[in-house]
Design a protein around this motif. Structure first.
Motif, mmCIF file in Angstrom:
data_model
loop_
_atom_site.group_PDB
_atom_site.id
_atom_site.type_symbol
_atom_site.label_atom_id
_atom_site.label_comp_id
_atom_site.label_asym_id
_atom_site.label_seq_id
_atom_site.Cartn_x
_atom_site.Cartn_y
_atom_site.Cartn_z
ATOM 1 N N ARG A 172 -7.538 -16.012 -2.388
ATOM 2 C CA ARG A 172 -6.658 -14.997 -2.985
ATOM 3 C C ARG A 172 -6.770 -13.652 -2.278
ATOM 4 N NH1 ARG A 172 -7.771 -16.089 -9.280
ATOM 5 N NH2 ARG A 172 -6.376 -17.856 -9.531
ATOM 6 N N LEU A 173 -7.985 -13.258 -1.944
ATOM 7 C CA LEU A 173 -8.161 -11.939 -1.337
ATOM 8 C C LEU A 173 -7.537 -11.890 0.054
ATOM 9 C CD1 LEU A 173 -11.781 -11.067 -2.472
ATOM 10 C CD2 LEU A 173 -9.642 -10.149 -3.357
ATOM 11 N N ALA A 174 -7.586 -13.027 0.766
ATOM 12 C CA ALA A 174 -7.041 -13.062 2.121
ATOM 13 C C ALA A 174 -5.516 -12.967 2.124
ATOM 14 C CB ALA A 174 -7.490 -14.337 2.822
ATOM 15 N N THR A 175 -4.886 -13.373 1.015
ATOM 16 C CA THR A 175 -3.418 -13.409 0.986
ATOM 17 C C THR A 175 -2.825 -12.342 0.058
ATOM 18 O OG1 THR A 175 -3.594 -15.152 -0.670
ATOM 19 C CG2 THR A 175 -3.208 -15.860 1.582
ATOM 20 N N ARG A 176 -3.659 -11.359 -0.329
ATOM 21 C CA ARG A 176 -3.224 -10.345 -1.296
ATOM 22 C C ARG A 176 -2.596 -9.131 -0.608
ATOM 23 N NH1 ARG A 176 -7.642 -7.000 -4.692
ATOM 24 N NH2 ARG A 176 -7.783 -8.714 -6.152
ATOM 25 N N TRP A 177 -1.491 -8.667 -1.163
ATOM 26 C CA TRP A 177 -0.837 -7.445 -0.689
ATOM 27 C C TRP A 177 -0.707 -6.484 -1.859
ATOM 28 C CZ3 TRP A 177 1.001 -6.486 4.358
ATOM 29 C CH2 TRP A 177 0.763 -7.548 5.260
ATOM 30 N N THR A 178 -0.886 -5.197 -1.592
ATOM 31 C CA THR A 178 -0.906 -4.183 -2.646
ATOM 32 C C THR A 178 0.180 -3.138 -2.370
ATOM 33 O OG1 THR A 178 -3.308 -4.481 -2.709
ATOM 34 C CG2 THR A 178 -2.445 -2.560 -3.844
ATOM 35 N N CYS A 179 0.832 -2.644 -3.436
ATOM 36 C CA CYS A 179 1.849 -1.595 -3.265
ATOM 37 C C CYS A 179 1.175 -0.249 -3.019
ATOM 38 C CB CYS A 179 2.751 -1.514 -4.490
ATOM 39 S SG CYS A 179 3.906 -0.123 -4.393
ATOM 40 N N LYS A 180 1.585 0.444 -1.968
ATOM 41 C CA LYS A 180 1.023 1.746 -1.624
ATOM 42 C C LYS A 180 1.316 2.791 -2.684
ATOM 43 C CE LYS A 180 -0.292 3.099 2.853
ATOM 44 N NZ LYS A 180 -0.226 2.508 4.165
ATOM 45 N N GLU A 181 2.455 2.651 -3.362
ATOM 46 C CA GLU A 181 2.872 3.656 -4.348
ATOM 47 C C GLU A 181 2.282 3.400 -5.732
ATOM 48 O OE1 GLU A 181 4.338 6.293 -3.283
ATOM 49 O OE2 GLU A 181 4.473 5.385 -1.301
ATOM 50 N N CYS A 182 2.470 2.180 -6.276
ATOM 51 C CA CYS A 182 2.098 1.964 -7.687
ATOM 52 C C CYS A 182 0.934 0.987 -7.851
ATOM 53 C CB CYS A 182 3.301 1.486 -8.496
ATOM 54 S SG CYS A 182 3.750 -0.238 -8.221
ATOM 55 N N SER A 183 0.349 0.490 -6.742
ATOM 56 C CA SER A 183 -0.810 -0.414 -6.779
ATOM 57 C C SER A 183 -0.516 -1.803 -7.360
ATOM 58 C CB SER A 183 -1.995 0.181 -7.540
ATOM 59 O OG SER A 183 -2.320 1.429 -7.036
#
Ligand code: ADP
Ligand code: ZN
Length: 209
Positions: A118-129
């Protein structure tokens, strides 16, 4: 409702926390998000925290406890709150006990293999997380946040060596919290190998019980 979500990095805390916060209207308090925001704004606290975070180590207790004390004074916490990523050590839990009374603690559990994947394929929004996963929860449009349209990125501390250090920190310092809250009769466990909807409905049945 005053909740704590426990669980290893990658166990699904952030994703399920967003769903709970939306349903119950409580404040979402992620100490990780607050620290990343402080780094982005180059505050003094952010500068103190950055080296620890880049290495995958925990930020010192007194820094994090100070953040939480301030955050709980904000008006949106009156309806209740959900802690995501706090407390992470016994001293943090003891400090929290002096500030407020927690109603329930939910531990989200899953295998180490799932966590790494999961951690390797996780993407996070720069604005709202907001959190997305290229395999299990892809955004509608590639590289773009569904909720706010912000740019998605892979966090610095998602590198394999750093992830390993975060898991070691979890085992040594955070895992003892499950006993701490179990002894107080506050703990429920939910497995997170299934879909977010299934996990969420299990969490809801615990919260509504
Ligand atoms: P994850 O749940 O994916 O590990 P977080 O966003 O909760 O990510 O935390 C990222 C980093 O921020 C941690 O590795 C740690 O360095 C720091 N951090 C966040 N919350 C705490 C806390 N309660 N105590 C100490 N350090 C924290
Ligand atoms: Zn967003």
């Amino acid at each position: 409702m005053k909740l704590i979500f426990l669980g290893q990095p990658g166990a699904g805390k952030g994703t399920i926390a967003e769903m709970v916060v939306e349903k119950y209207g409580v404040a979402h308090i992620s100490t990780g998000d607050i620290l990343r925001e402080a780094i982005k704004n180059e505050t003094e606290m952010g500068q103190k925290a950055k080296d620890f975070m880049d290495k995958g180590e925990l930020v010192p207790d007194e820094v994090v406890i100070g953040i939480v004390e301030d955050r709980l004074k904000e008006p949106d916490c009156e309806k209740g709150f959900l802690f995501d990523g706090f407390p992470r050590t016994i001293p943090q839990a003891e400090a929290l006990d002096k500030i407020t009374e927690i109603s329930k603690v939910i531990e989200l559990t899953c295998s180490e293999e799932t966590v790494l994947d999961r951690l390797a394929t996780r993407w996070t929004c720069k604005e709202c997380s907001a959190i997305f996963n290229v395999k299990t929860k892809p955004p509608k449009e590639e590289g773009k946040c569904d909720s706010c349209g912000g740019v998605l990125y892979q966090r610095e501390d998602q590198k394999p060596e750093t992830v390993k250090e975060r898991l070691v920190e979890y085992k040594n310092k955070t895992a003892p919290l499950t006993d701490y809250y179990d002894q107080k009769g506050l703990l429920s466990r939910v497995g997170t190998e299934s879909t977010p909807q299934e996990i969420f409905s299990e969490v809801v049945s615990i919260l509504d019980a």
